[in-house]
Each structure stands twice: as C-alpha cells, then as structure tokens.
Motif scaffolding. Structure first.
Motif, PDB file in Angstrom:
ATOM      1  N   MET A 284       0.861  -1.270  -0.037  1.00 20.92           N
ATOM      2  CA  MET A 284       0.160  -0.015  -0.077  1.00 20.92           C
ATOM      3  C   MET A 284       0.854   1.194  -0.039  1.00 20.92           C
ATOM      4  O   MET A 284       1.914   1.211   0.103  1.00 20.92           O
ATOM      5  CB  MET A 284      -0.995  -0.069   1.119  1.00 20.92           C
ATOM      6  CG  MET A 284      -0.153  -0.086   2.484  1.00 20.92           C
ATOM      7  SD  MET A 284      -1.701  -0.494   3.797  1.00 20.92           S
ATOM      8  CE  MET A 284      -1.778  -2.152   3.921  1.00 20.92           C
ATOM      9  N   ARG A 285       0.336   2.293  -0.403  1.00 23.08           N
ATOM     10  CA  ARG A 285       0.805   3.670  -0.489  1.00 23.08           C
ATOM     11  C   ARG A 285      -0.112   4.687  -0.187  1.00 23.08           C
ATOM     12  O   ARG A 285      -1.405   4.505  -0.398  1.00 23.08           O
ATOM     13  CB  ARG A 285       1.638   3.887  -1.944  1.00 23.08           C
ATOM     14  CG  ARG A 285       2.668   3.248  -2.051  1.00 23.08           C
ATOM     15  CD  ARG A 285       4.103   3.579  -1.332  1.00 23.08           C
ATOM     16  NE  ARG A 285       5.067   3.061  -1.698  1.00 23.08           N
ATOM     17  CZ  ARG A 285       6.453   3.078  -1.088  1.00 23.08           C
ATOM     18  NH1 ARG A 285       6.103   3.621   0.316  1.00 23.08           N
ATOM     19  NH2 ARG A 285       7.527   2.517  -1.314  1.00 23.08           N
ATOM     20  N   GLU A 286       0.256   5.751   0.544  1.00 16.70           N
ATOM     21  CA  GLU A 286      -0.786   6.938   0.889  1.00 16.70           C
ATOM     22  C   GLU A 286      -0.462   8.036  -0.273  1.00 16.70           C
ATOM     23  O   GLU A 286       0.512   8.198  -0.767  1.00 16.70           O
ATOM     24  CB  GLU A 286      -0.332   7.425   2.136  1.00 16.70           C
ATOM     25  CG  GLU A 286      -1.283   8.748   2.760  1.00 16.70           C
ATOM     26  CD  GLU A 286      -0.674   9.270   3.601  1.00 16.70           C
ATOM     27  OE1 GLU A 286      -1.618   9.646   4.608  1.00 16.70           O
ATOM     28  OE2 GLU A 286       0.345   9.432   4.022  1.00 16.70           O
ATOM     29  N   ARG A 287      -1.651   8.441  -0.658  1.00 14.37           N
ATOM     30  CA  ARG A 287      -1.665   9.901  -1.421  1.00 14.37           C
ATOM     31  C   ARG A 287      -2.709  10.946  -0.973  1.00 14.37           C
ATOM     32  O   ARG A 287      -3.537  10.388  -0.159  1.00 14.37           O
ATOM     33  CB  ARG A 287      -2.203   9.399  -2.868  1.00 14.37           C
ATOM     34  CG  ARG A 287      -0.993   8.428  -3.777  1.00 14.37           C
ATOM     35  CD  ARG A 287       0.125   9.302  -4.171  1.00 14.37           C
ATOM     36  NE  ARG A 287       1.071   8.694  -4.873  1.00 14.37           N
ATOM     37  CZ  ARG A 287       2.093   7.930  -4.489  1.00 14.37           C
ATOM     38  NH1 ARG A 287       2.316   7.886  -3.080  1.00 14.37           N
ATOM     39  NH2 ARG A 287       2.907   7.444  -5.100  1.00 14.37           N
ATOM     40  N   ILE A 288      -2.504  12.187  -1.149  1.00  6.18           N
ATOM     41  CA  ILE A 288      -3.253  12.920  -0.527  1.00  6.18           C
ATOM     42  C   ILE A 288      -3.919  14.051  -1.562  1.00  6.18           C
ATOM     43  O   ILE A 288      -2.711  14.336  -1.916  1.00  6.18           O
ATOM     44  CB  ILE A 288      -2.582  13.882   0.534  1.00  6.18           C
ATOM     45  CG1 ILE A 288      -1.977  12.926   1.505  1.00  6.18           C
ATOM     46  CG2 ILE A 288      -3.392  14.823   1.076  1.00  6.18           C
ATOM     47  CD1 ILE A 288      -0.417  13.183   2.026  1.00  6.18           C
ATOM     48  N   PRO A 289      -5.063  14.275  -1.777  1.00  2.00           N
ATOM     49  CA  PRO A 289      -5.562  15.145  -2.773  1.00  2.00           C
ATOM     50  C   PRO A 289      -5.334  16.584  -2.618  1.00  2.00           C
ATOM     51  O   PRO A 289      -5.426  16.989  -1.596  1.00  2.00           O
ATOM     52  CB  PRO A 289      -7.016  14.877  -2.995  1.00  2.00           C
ATOM     53  CG  PRO A 289      -7.442  14.146  -1.711  1.00  2.00           C
ATOM     54  CD  PRO A 289      -6.144  13.468  -1.079  1.00  2.00           C
ATOM     55  N   HIS A 290      -4.798  17.343  -3.643  1.00  2.87           N
ATOM     56  CA  HIS A 290      -4.768  18.867  -3.418  1.00  2.87           C
ATOM     57  C   HIS A 290      -5.814  19.592  -3.075  1.00  2.87           C
ATOM     58  O   HIS A 290      -6.031  20.403  -2.610  1.00  2.87           O
ATOM     59  CB  HIS A 290      -3.793  19.458  -4.591  1.00  2.87           C
ATOM     60  CG  HIS A 290      -2.382  19.031  -4.655  1.00  2.87           C
ATOM     61  ND1 HIS A 290      -1.467  19.369  -3.647  1.00  2.87           N
ATOM     62  CD2 HIS A 290      -1.574  18.163  -5.612  1.00  2.87           C
ATOM     63  CE1 HIS A 290      -0.119  19.009  -4.021  1.00  2.87           C
ATOM     64  NE2 HIS A 290      -0.337  18.405  -5.256  1.00  2.87           N
ATOM     65  N   ALA A 291      -6.973  18.956  -3.942  1.00  4.94           N
ATOM     66  CA  ALA A 291      -8.166  19.668  -4.260  1.00  4.94           C
ATOM     67  C   ALA A 291      -9.144  18.614  -3.904  1.00  4.94           C
ATOM     68  O   ALA A 291      -8.855  17.445  -4.191  1.00  4.94           O
ATOM     69  CB  ALA A 291      -8.205  20.512  -5.506  1.00  4.94           C
ATOM     70  N   ASP A 292     -10.426  19.145  -3.630  1.00  8.93           N
ATOM     71  CA  ASP A 292     -11.504  18.160  -3.627  1.00  8.93           C
ATOM     72  C   ASP A 292     -11.958  17.537  -4.784  1.00  8.93           C
ATOM     73  O   ASP A 292     -11.642  18.061  -6.088  1.00  8.93           O
ATOM     74  CB  ASP A 292     -12.887  18.758  -3.316  1.00  8.93           C
ATOM     75  CG  ASP A 292     -12.843  19.662  -2.077  1.00  8.93           C
ATOM     76  OD1 ASP A 292     -11.937  19.411  -1.247  1.00  8.93           O
ATOM     77  OD2 ASP A 292     -14.087  20.185  -1.736  1.00  8.93           O
ATOM     78  N   MET A 293     -11.951  16.160  -4.819  1.00  7.46           N
ATOM     79  CA  MET A 293     -12.147  15.364  -6.049  1.00  7.46           C
ATOM     80  C   MET A 293     -13.015  14.245  -5.800  1.00  7.46           C
ATOM     81  O   MET A 293     -13.658  14.087  -4.874  1.00  7.46           O
ATOM     82  CB  MET A 293     -10.781  14.836  -6.290  1.00  7.46           C
ATOM     83  CG  MET A 293     -10.132  13.937  -5.443  1.00  7.46           C
ATOM     84  SD  MET A 293      -8.695  13.582  -6.011  1.00  7.46           S
ATOM     85  CE  MET A 293      -8.765  12.528  -7.630  1.00  7.46           C
ATOM     86  N   GLU A 294     -13.567  13.608  -6.972  1.00  7.46           N
ATOM     87  CA  GLU A 294     -14.498  12.728  -6.898  1.00  7.46           C
ATOM     88  C   GLU A 294     -13.799  11.399  -7.556  1.00  7.46           C
ATOM     89  O   GLU A 294     -13.328  11.178  -8.513  1.00  7.46           O
ATOM     90  CB  GLU A 294     -15.705  13.127  -7.783  1.00  7.46           C
ATOM     91  CG  GLU A 294     -16.979  12.290  -7.685  1.00  7.46           C
ATOM     92  CD  GLU A 294     -18.118  12.732  -8.114  1.00  7.46           C
ATOM     93  OE1 GLU A 294     -18.570  12.228  -9.331  1.00  7.46           O
ATOM     94  OE2 GLU A 294     -18.758  13.898  -7.793  1.00  7.46           O
ATOM     95  N   VAL A 295     -14.413  10.453  -6.717  1.00  8.50           N
ATOM     96  CA  VAL A 295     -13.736   8.988  -7.325  1.00  8.50           C
ATOM     97  C   VAL A 295     -14.974   8.078  -7.250  1.00  8.50           C
ATOM     98  O   VAL A 295     -15.596   7.758  -6.314  1.00  8.50           O
ATOM     99  CB  VAL A 295     -12.651   8.127  -6.453  1.00  8.50           C
ATOM    100  CG1 VAL A 295     -12.181   7.070  -6.714  1.00  8.50           C
ATOM    101  CG2 VAL A 295     -11.378   9.090  -6.213  1.00  8.50           C
ATOM    102  N   ALA A 296     -15.436   7.455  -8.310  1.00  9.57           N
ATOM    103  CA  ALA A 296     -16.596   6.499  -8.702  1.00  9.57           C
ATOM    104  C   ALA A 296     -17.805   7.194  -7.836  1.00  9.57           C
ATOM    105  O   ALA A 296     -18.362   6.278  -7.207  1.00  9.57           O
ATOM    106  CB  ALA A 296     -16.055   5.210  -7.920  1.00  9.57           C
ATOM    107  N   GLY A 297     -17.949   8.331  -7.734  1.00  8.32           N
ATOM    108  CA  GLY A 297     -19.142   9.082  -7.298  1.00  8.32           C
ATOM    109  C   GLY A 297     -18.982   9.643  -6.020  1.00  8.32           C
ATOM    110  O   GLY A 297     -20.039   9.990  -5.391  1.00  8.32           O
ATOM    111  N   THR A 298     -17.918   9.257  -5.460  1.00 10.86           N
ATOM    112  CA  THR A 298     -17.655   9.646  -3.897  1.00 10.86           C
ATOM    113  C   THR A 298     -16.756  10.868  -3.771  1.00 10.86           C
ATOM    114  O   THR A 298     -15.587  10.697  -4.521  1.00 10.86           O
ATOM    115  CB  THR A 298     -17.020   8.232  -2.985  1.00 10.86           C
ATOM    116  OG1 THR A 298     -17.746   7.439  -3.072  1.00 10.86           O
ATOM    117  CG2 THR A 298     -16.629   8.899  -1.836  1.00 10.86           C
TER     118      THR A 298
END
Length: 394
Positions: A284-298
């Motif tokens: 596993m790896r961690e990532r952090i979004p810079h801005a609000d985003m949507e993944v598969a409707g979430t």
C-alpha cells in the motif's frame, strides 16, 4: 465486520500471513471505503491506476501538515520530484540504456554464487538472513560505493526508518517516528561523509558521481545528497528482500510450479512478474488530494489520507482472471509490484535482475527442500510485507 475497521484489521499483525481475504472484503465494500480515523481505502485496480496517474494526488506528507522538513523525492511532487529523480538517475546511465545496472549482472551472479555455495544438503538455512537480505544489500552497497565492512551498520538504521514509514492507524507513533528520524540523520551523515571522501578522487560508484558532478545546475545540495543516498540504499534492498523471500515461499508451497520452472527456465522472467502481482513486496501507499475530487461518485475532500492498497488491486478479478492463482505463464500482467505513474520504481530493472538471478540459482536446491514453519514469522510492517525469517530444511 464493519468496513470502517478494515485498515486496522489489515495492519493488525495477525493478518500479516494472509491479508487477501480482507482485500476481497475491501473490494466488495466499494470503490472508496471510509475508515473510522477519517482516511479512506481504495482497493480496486482501475481506481488505483487512475489515481496514481492523477496530478491532483500528492505524495508529499506536507500536503496535510504532517511533516515540516523536506522529504526524499519519493514523497515529493513534480516539478521538484522530476528534478531530483532526474539528477539521481544520471549515474545509472542514459535514458533507456542503464549501463551501470547492466554492468552489475556479473557481480550479482558472483555474490549469488558465494551465498549459495554454503547451502549443503541436510543443512537448515534462514533464507532471509542467509540469502535474501545479504544479496541486495551487497549489490546496492557496491553500486553506491559503501565499503563491504560497513554493510552491517545499515540493518539497524534501515529497520528504524522502515518502521517509521509504515501505515499504522490509531497508534501513537511518536517514538517510532523519532527513531526513524534519528536513523535517517545518522545514515545520511555517514553517506555524505563517504561521498566527500571521494571528491576529487572518484571511483566507479554513485556516491563518487554525485560528489564530482561538474555542472552546478546538476549538483545535489548536501541535504539532497543525504536524503537521496539514504533513499537509494533502503529502497535498493528492502523491496528486493521481500520479492525474493515471497517468491521462494510461493514456490515451496507450489511444487508443481517449481517443477515447471525447472523444466522451462525460459518462463522465469514471466514468473517474476507474476510474483510481483501475486505476492508484491509493497502492499500500500498513501496519497493526498490537493483539491476536492470525486472517485467513482464519492467526494474526497482535499487533505484526506487516501490509502491505495496495491495488494488488493493486484488481485482484483475485474482486471486479472483467476487472480488468486499463481500462474507463471500469465500474460497482460500490468501489476503494481513497482507502483505506476511518475513515482514508478526506477530501481525496477535492478530488482528484476536480482530476482531472476536469485530464483534461478535457488530452483535446483528447492526441489528437495522443505519449509520448517508455515506460515513463517512475518515482519511487523504491513506496507512492506514479507517474512522476517524463512527457515528451510535443504
């Protein structure tokens, strides 16, 4: 069980021998699975692949205020990541022509032969301590230019740094983080001092290349050199130890596939790719979004800790037919064994050569070998998953 405890259950040491049922639960729970601590897990292959290539996703822990000092380039974003990665790769050779790695083939074969010549019939060995650990450590130390007699120094440093990099929900990590920072400072100081000794009198090693770069625009600062050298030394052996050990464990559990590889050694490169999918060294790896985003409707708010579970994506039945079967002839095997996107492991060619050489040398000896303990004792780390010891009766 509740899906909001999945990360805690996955990282629980009791799950280390077989996290795959939990990964199946993760994939069934949804594309995005929120956890009690406020972070989220993503275990589907296609969602992971998309996010690894999405420039809105950051690898830098400073994105959510976790770290004040500059991390190694593995945890940086472009353009700074690209600059440091490019400078680091220069000593490996021109693009698409990794001459330094290719030149190590003979050395890797020699080290492998030295280690295996003591493997006599009737002897019990610990594959980790007697082979899978010393091989890649010797190789990366040769590449960097670390004296052979200093190799034992790195085990305690590496263990502390890797422990501090693990995914550990709902735990007080203060002591672990302090120990990791101290080990990073000590190891970095040692490697910078070694590089300084080569200034003006270079050898054929990477520390010499870094210290004697003539172009100021291509020269690493002392801080960058320390972070980069530490990263190379740790990344250059930790994942390869797991790749070799997980590979041997898989083959000992599946003697029919062992027999096939002995009969058809030309399948070994494809078998290594399948091992990278089936029992990957990094889960596993961690990532952090810079801005609000949507993944598969979430909707995922900016600053959320998003855990991409590579070990789950590698066994996603929507991407790989019969994913829980080890198949050394598997085609179209675009696994996450070395990550993907801008942070794909640039040491992958070296790790592949080490794995081919190691497994090729071990296969004749595994025909009559037996596992002493199954499952073996695993390392604490859930992210860099592999046995801590692998006792084998030859």
């Amino acid at each position: 069980m509740d899906s909001d405890t999945l990360l805690a259950r996955i990282t629980d040491y009791a799950s280390r021998p077989n996290p795959y049922p939990l990964y199946a639960e993760l994939r069934e729970a949804g594309p995005v699975v929120w956890q009690a601590g406020g972070n989220c897990l993503i275990g589907g292959y296609h969602q992971i692949a998309a996010l690894l290539h999405d420039p809105r996703m950051s690898a830098d822990p400073r994105t959510r205020g976790e770290m004040t000092h500059k991390p190694p380039f593995l945890r940086l974003d472009d353009p700074e990541h690209h600059r440091l990665r490019t400078l680091t790769m220069r000593p490996f050779g021109p693009p698409h022509s990794p001459r330094r790695v290719d030149s190590m083939r003979g050395e890797i074969g020699r080290i492998t032969e030295e280690l295996t010549e003591t493997f006599e019939a009737g002897r019990q060995i610990d594959l980790v301590d007697d082979f899978a650990y010393p091989l890649p450590v010797a190789v990366i130390c040769r590449l960097l230019g670390v004296p052979h007699e200093d190799e034992p120094l790195f085990r305690a440093w590496s263990d502390a740094i890797v422990a501090s990099a693990d995914v550990r929900p709902d735990q007080d990590t203060t002591d672990t983080d302090k120990a990791g920072d101290q080990a990073r400072i000590e190891m970095g100081g040692y490697l910078v001092n070694l590089a300084e000794q080569r200034r003006g009198k270079p050898g054929d090693d990477m520390l010499s290349a870094f210290a004697n770069e003539l172009d100021p625009a291509l020269r690493l600062t002392q801080e960058e050199l320390a972070e980069t050298a530490v990263l190379l030394l740790i990344a250059g052996h930790e994942t390869t130890v797991n790749l070799i050990t997980n590979g041997v464990l898989t083959l000992l559990r599946q003697p029919e596939q062992q027999d096939r590889l002995r009969r058809e050694p030309e399948l070994l490169p494809r078998a290594v790719e399948e091992l990278l999918r089936y029992e990957p060294p990094v889960h596993m790896r961690e990532r952090i979004p810079h801005a609000d985003m949507e993944v598969a409707g979430t909707r995922i708010p900016a600053g959320t800790s998003v855990i991409l579970v590579f070990g789950s994506g590698n066994r996603d039945p929507r991407r790989f037919p019969d994913p829980d079967r080890f198949d050394p002839t598997r085609a179209d095997n675009q696994h996450f064994g070395f990550g993907s996107g801008i942070h794909v492991c640039f040491g992958a060619p070296l790790a592949r050569i080490e794995a081919y050489t190691a497994l090729g040398a071990l296969l004749p000896r595994l025909a009559t070998a037996q596992l002493v303990q199954d499952p073996p004792p695993y390392r604490q780390n859930a992210m860099l998953r592999g046995p801590r010891h692998l006792p084998i009766q030859l």
